[in-house]
Design a protein around this motif. Structure first.
Motif, mmCIF file in Angstrom:
data_model
loop_
_atom_site.group_PDB
_atom_site.id
_atom_site.type_symbol
_atom_site.label_atom_id
_atom_site.label_comp_id
_atom_site.label_asym_id
_atom_site.label_seq_id
_atom_site.Cartn_x
_atom_site.Cartn_y
_atom_site.Cartn_z
ATOM 1 N N LYS A 65 1.018 -1.074 -0.041
ATOM 2 C CA LYS A 65 0.198 0.053 0.033
ATOM 3 C C LYS A 65 0.877 1.343 0.011
ATOM 4 O O LYS A 65 0.600 2.257 -0.704
ATOM 5 N N GLY A 66 1.906 1.232 1.016
ATOM 6 C CA GLY A 66 2.893 2.334 0.716
ATOM 7 C C GLY A 66 3.469 2.599 -0.438
ATOM 8 O O GLY A 66 3.709 3.720 -0.901
ATOM 9 N N ILE A 67 3.848 1.498 -1.256
ATOM 10 C CA ILE A 67 4.356 1.625 -2.488
ATOM 11 C C ILE A 67 3.509 2.383 -3.467
ATOM 12 O O ILE A 67 3.588 3.112 -4.445
ATOM 13 N N ALA A 68 2.125 1.889 -3.359
ATOM 14 C CA ALA A 68 1.170 2.459 -4.129
ATOM 15 C C ALA A 68 0.796 3.994 -3.906
ATOM 16 O O ALA A 68 0.761 4.763 -4.674
ATOM 17 N N TYR A 69 1.013 4.454 -2.501
ATOM 18 C CA TYR A 69 1.072 5.670 -2.183
ATOM 19 C C TYR A 69 2.153 6.540 -2.782
ATOM 20 O O TYR A 69 2.070 7.684 -3.329
ATOM 21 N N ASP A 70 3.160 6.065 -2.964
ATOM 22 C CA ASP A 70 4.656 6.581 -3.559
ATOM 23 C C ASP A 70 4.270 6.919 -5.006
ATOM 24 O O ASP A 70 4.680 7.906 -5.495
ATOM 25 N N LYS A 71 3.772 5.830 -5.710
ATOM 26 C CA LYS A 71 3.421 5.959 -7.081
ATOM 27 C C LYS A 71 2.863 7.080 -7.413
ATOM 28 O O LYS A 71 2.740 8.104 -8.054
ATOM 29 N N ALA A 72 1.525 7.030 -6.655
ATOM 30 C CA ALA A 72 0.460 8.144 -6.719
ATOM 31 C C ALA A 72 1.079 9.626 -6.512
ATOM 32 O O ALA A 72 0.795 10.469 -7.205
ATOM 33 N N MET A 73 1.834 9.568 -5.365
ATOM 34 C CA MET A 73 2.755 10.778 -5.164
ATOM 35 C C MET A 73 3.393 11.248 -6.331
ATOM 36 O O MET A 73 3.729 12.475 -6.572
ATOM 37 N N ARG A 74 4.225 10.311 -6.965
ATOM 38 C CA ARG A 74 5.187 10.739 -7.848
ATOM 39 C C ARG A 74 4.596 11.086 -9.113
ATOM 40 O O ARG A 74 4.820 11.901 -9.786
ATOM 41 N N ASP A 75 3.224 10.316 -9.434
ATOM 42 C CA ASP A 75 2.532 10.926 -10.658
ATOM 43 C C ASP A 75 1.962 12.117 -10.467
ATOM 44 O O ASP A 75 1.832 13.056 -11.543
ATOM 45 N N LEU A 76 1.634 12.729 -9.367
ATOM 46 C CA LEU A 76 0.965 14.076 -8.961
ATOM 47 C C LEU A 76 2.208 14.973 -9.104
ATOM 48 O O LEU A 76 2.032 16.200 -9.909
ATOM 49 N N GLN A 77 3.533 14.693 -8.605
ATOM 50 C CA GLN A 77 4.454 15.562 -8.925
ATOM 51 C C GLN A 77 4.979 15.658 -10.104
ATOM 52 O O GLN A 77 5.409 16.661 -10.600
ATOM 53 N N LEU A 123 -1.520 17.138 -21.257
ATOM 54 C CA LEU A 123 -1.403 17.823 -20.012
ATOM 55 C C LEU A 123 -2.635 17.597 -18.954
ATOM 56 O O LEU A 123 -2.501 17.098 -17.919
ATOM 57 N N LYS A 124 -3.597 18.108 -19.663
ATOM 58 C CA LYS A 124 -5.016 17.936 -18.926
ATOM 59 C C LYS A 124 -5.316 16.447 -18.292
ATOM 60 O O LYS A 124 -5.804 16.260 -17.303
ATOM 61 N N LEU A 125 -5.248 15.591 -19.351
ATOM 62 C CA LEU A 125 -5.364 14.129 -18.970
ATOM 63 C C LEU A 125 -4.250 13.521 -17.876
ATOM 64 O O LEU A 125 -4.821 13.010 -16.983
ATOM 65 N N GLN A 126 -3.050 13.999 -18.036
ATOM 66 C CA GLN A 126 -2.097 13.481 -17.036
ATOM 67 C C GLN A 126 -2.310 14.205 -15.613
ATOM 68 O O GLN A 126 -2.467 13.442 -14.568
ATOM 69 N N ILE A 127 -2.795 15.443 -15.541
ATOM 70 C CA ILE A 127 -3.275 16.052 -14.062
ATOM 71 C C ILE A 127 -4.678 15.342 -13.811
ATOM 72 O O ILE A 127 -4.714 15.082 -12.536
ATOM 73 N N ASN A 128 -5.712 15.429 -14.538
ATOM 74 C CA ASN A 128 -6.767 14.977 -14.272
ATOM 75 C C ASN A 128 -6.759 13.394 -13.772
ATOM 76 O O ASN A 128 -7.405 12.957 -12.657
ATOM 77 N N ASN A 129 -5.852 12.505 -14.276
ATOM 78 C CA ASN A 129 -5.801 11.207 -14.122
ATOM 79 C C ASN A 129 -4.915 10.956 -12.767
ATOM 80 O O ASN A 129 -5.165 10.079 -12.104
ATOM 81 N N SER A 130 -3.818 11.800 -12.567
ATOM 82 C CA SER A 130 -3.221 11.601 -11.482
ATOM 83 C C SER A 130 -3.953 12.014 -10.230
ATOM 84 O O SER A 130 -3.719 11.316 -9.261
ATOM 85 N N ILE A 131 -4.831 13.334 -10.304
ATOM 86 C CA ILE A 131 -5.518 13.462 -9.059
ATOM 87 C C ILE A 131 -6.670 12.454 -8.891
ATOM 88 O O ILE A 131 -6.986 11.945 -7.681
ATOM 89 N N GLU A 132 -7.286 11.853 -10.005
ATOM 90 C CA GLU A 132 -8.536 11.029 -9.560
ATOM 91 C C GLU A 132 -7.906 9.686 -8.985
ATOM 92 O O GLU A 132 -8.443 9.139 -8.152
ATOM 93 N N ASN A 133 -6.505 9.144 -9.547
ATOM 94 C CA ASN A 133 -5.936 7.905 -9.035
ATOM 95 C C ASN A 133 -5.588 8.298 -7.523
ATOM 96 O O ASN A 133 -5.560 7.325 -6.485
ATOM 97 N N ALA A 134 -5.016 9.166 -6.992
ATOM 98 C CA ALA A 134 -4.671 9.713 -5.762
ATOM 99 C C ALA A 134 -5.865 9.705 -4.766
ATOM 100 O O ALA A 134 -5.879 9.296 -3.735
ATOM 101 N N GLU A 135 -6.744 10.283 -5.484
ATOM 102 C CA GLU A 135 -8.161 10.539 -4.498
ATOM 103 C C GLU A 135 -8.636 9.049 -4.411
ATOM 104 O O GLU A 135 -9.223 8.833 -3.269
ATOM 105 N N ILE A 136 -8.689 8.159 -5.232
ATOM 106 C CA ILE A 136 -9.207 6.940 -5.234
ATOM 107 C C ILE A 136 -8.528 6.047 -4.268
ATOM 108 O O ILE A 136 -9.083 5.464 -3.420
ATOM 109 N N LEU A 137 -7.301 6.215 -4.113
ATOM 110 C CA LEU A 137 -6.120 5.545 -3.333
ATOM 111 C C LEU A 137 -6.503 6.209 -1.985
ATOM 112 O O LEU A 137 -6.393 5.214 -0.841
ATOM 113 N N LEU A 138 -6.662 7.295 -1.624
ATOM 114 C CA LEU A 138 -6.966 7.837 -0.187
ATOM 115 C C LEU A 138 -8.267 7.474 0.286
ATOM 116 O O LEU A 138 -8.380 7.913 1.565
ATOM 117 N N GLU A 139 -9.181 7.067 -0.540
ATOM 118 C CA GLU A 139 -10.598 6.796 0.047
ATOM 119 C C GLU A 139 -10.573 5.905 1.099
ATOM 120 O O GLU A 139 -9.891 4.770 1.048
#
Length: 139
Positions: A65-77, A123-139
């Motif tokens: 799970k921590g690795i998944a959080y790290d990937k989501a964080m790196r995608d956002l960055q 870029l729009k797709l990248q931003i929206n997808n990274s946010i969506e993935n992070a929000e799903i992971l944090l639920e």
């Protein structure tokens, strides 16, 4: 009679070419506005990206799970960096008069605008997808 015909033909051609130039300028202005509208849509999401990174950072560890959080964080960055890089590159290519007032573009700059439109859509797709993935992971 021949002079009237030449005069009429010349005036008609000038008007035709003038209309074509206005049409081209209008299309460029519309395309520039579309590019800027996409930018304006995703730019406010930079704050959301920062907030999500802050939420993910303390959850990163060596577990699955921590690795998944790290990937989501790196995608956002990466999405944030892509936005900053795109804005810099776009600003280097176009003047404020071209961006804000629809100043005429050279043929080279029109090609660049076509490229920038593709980039900002990606870029729009990248931003929206990274946010969506992070929000799903944090639920």
């Amino acid at each position: 009679m021949k002079i009237k015909y030449v005069f009429f033909t010349t005036i008609t051609m000038v008007l035709f070419l003038s209309c074509k130039e206005e049409e081209k300028k209008s299309e460029t202005l519309t395309q520039m506005k579309e590019v800027m509208a996409i930018h304006d849509e995703v730019m406010p999401k930079m704050g959301t990206i920062g907030k999500l990174v802050s939420e993910l950072k303390p959850k990163v560890d060596s577990t699955e799970k921590g690795i998944a959080y790290d990937k989501a964080m790196r995608d956002l960055q990466a999405a944030h960096k892509s936005m900053m890089d795109w804005m810099k590159g776009f600003g280097d290519r176009f003047t404020s008069d071209e961006i804000l007032n629809g100043a005429a573009l050279t043929e080279q700059k029109q090609e660049w605008l076509n490229e920038e439109e593709k980039k900002v859509k990606s870029l729009k797709l990248q931003i929206n997808n990274s946010i969506e993935n992070a929000e799903i992971l944090l639920e």
